[in-house]
Design an enzyme around this catalytic site. Sequence first.
Site, mmCIF file in Angstrom:
data_model
loop_
_atom_site.group_PDB
_atom_site.id
_atom_site.type_symbol
_atom_site.label_atom_id
_atom_site.label_comp_id
_atom_site.label_asym_id
_atom_site.label_seq_id
_atom_site.Cartn_x
_atom_site.Cartn_y
_atom_site.Cartn_z
ATOM 1 N N ALA A 53 24.547 -27.465 -71.212
ATOM 2 C CA ALA A 53 25.468 -26.496 -70.612
ATOM 3 C C ALA A 53 26.884 -26.699 -71.164
ATOM 4 O O ALA A 53 27.077 -26.779 -72.370
ATOM 5 C CB ALA A 53 25.415 -26.618 -69.084
ATOM 6 N N SER A 54 27.875 -26.839 -70.281
ATOM 7 C CA SER A 54 29.271 -26.905 -70.719
ATOM 8 C C SER A 54 29.620 -28.170 -71.482
ATOM 9 O O SER A 54 30.729 -28.273 -72.028
ATOM 10 C CB SER A 54 30.202 -26.760 -69.516
ATOM 11 O OG SER A 54 30.208 -25.430 -69.057
ATOM 12 N N GLY A 55 28.718 -29.135 -71.544
ATOM 13 C CA GLY A 55 28.949 -30.279 -72.407
ATOM 14 C C GLY A 55 29.194 -29.864 -73.844
ATOM 15 O O GLY A 55 29.867 -30.572 -74.608
ATOM 16 N N LYS A 57 31.140 -27.624 -74.885
ATOM 17 C CA LYS A 57 32.531 -27.235 -75.173
ATOM 18 C C LYS A 57 33.228 -28.272 -76.049
ATOM 19 O O LYS A 57 34.113 -27.938 -76.842
ATOM 20 C CB LYS A 57 33.303 -27.030 -73.860
ATOM 21 C CG LYS A 57 32.907 -25.769 -73.104
ATOM 22 C CD LYS A 57 33.765 -25.580 -71.858
ATOM 23 C CE LYS A 57 33.515 -24.223 -71.198
ATOM 24 N NZ LYS A 57 32.187 -24.096 -70.592
#
Length: 321
Positions: A53-55, A57
């Site tokens: 997921a947002s890891g 970014k």
Amino acid sequence: MPLGDIDKIAQDTGFSGVVRIDHAGEIEFEKAYGLANRAYGVPNTVDTRFGIASGGKGFTALTVLSLIREGALALDTTARSLLGDDLPLIADDVTVEHLLTHTSGIGDYLDEEGDWQVDDYAIGAVHALTTTEAFLPLLDGHPTKFKAGERFGYCNGGYVVLALLAERATGQGYHDLVRDRVLRPADLTRTDFLRSDELPADVAVGYLEGLDRSNVFHLPVLATGDGGIHTTAGDMSKFWRALFAGDHAEEVTRPRHDVPEESLRYGLGFWLHETTDTVILAGYDAGESFKSTHDPHTGTTITVLSNTSPGAWPIARALMS
């Protein structure tokens, strides 16, 4: 905490995923739990790949910084200079730096400050989202929330815009940019962008909370700048070592903003511990939860990956508090 307590938390919570702790390159604990595929009874292994997921970014931020070093972008490059007439509601003064630090104020297609729930069907035609350009209709039409630079406001859409700017500045697709500039230099051979509708056999299927239903209709079929790359616990350890051996660590880990509501600080694409130098990547989405921390002073990396929405958090809290 005693490492033996990890097993107890995993048992008590029905944890499905992988936990790894290493210190200065030496593995202290590594174990897999639960099933990667429930329909076929396939167990997770320590080499199973998980969506983070947002890891992801952090990977986007490092890609953008590499382009800044080469002069293809700058921190003060305005989004408008590359967007042209696209996404007209993004203010003309929004810059790459604003987007990297979540201070752009742009409206968000997936607004976590609202009433968003992790297992919502929030995106629509997920099967069409195979390129960054395909996100344009999804990103459009969201009014500005605050003036650029006014405050921190976590924004998923801002990182999709960063991916779009990187593509337009180079003429190369976002996925290949990340592969060329982050994955290959760090030798992350088990990390890549994978289509959710044709996952390889070594990838964990993401499951909705309390159900045996997969997340295939909840997330873009192919992840882009705001997160969703797949990786392993072992590759995350390699990632942190490569980051702190390279040229970008000081820049991405310099605190830009305090985020008191999260008891954290933020750099460029990376969360930072409130009082120490520990650096954090974390992600939470339908069928995915992930947290990885690295202490640059001791060389200690802790990574928890799970193929359920809430799965990573109990163990992560116990290990990383």
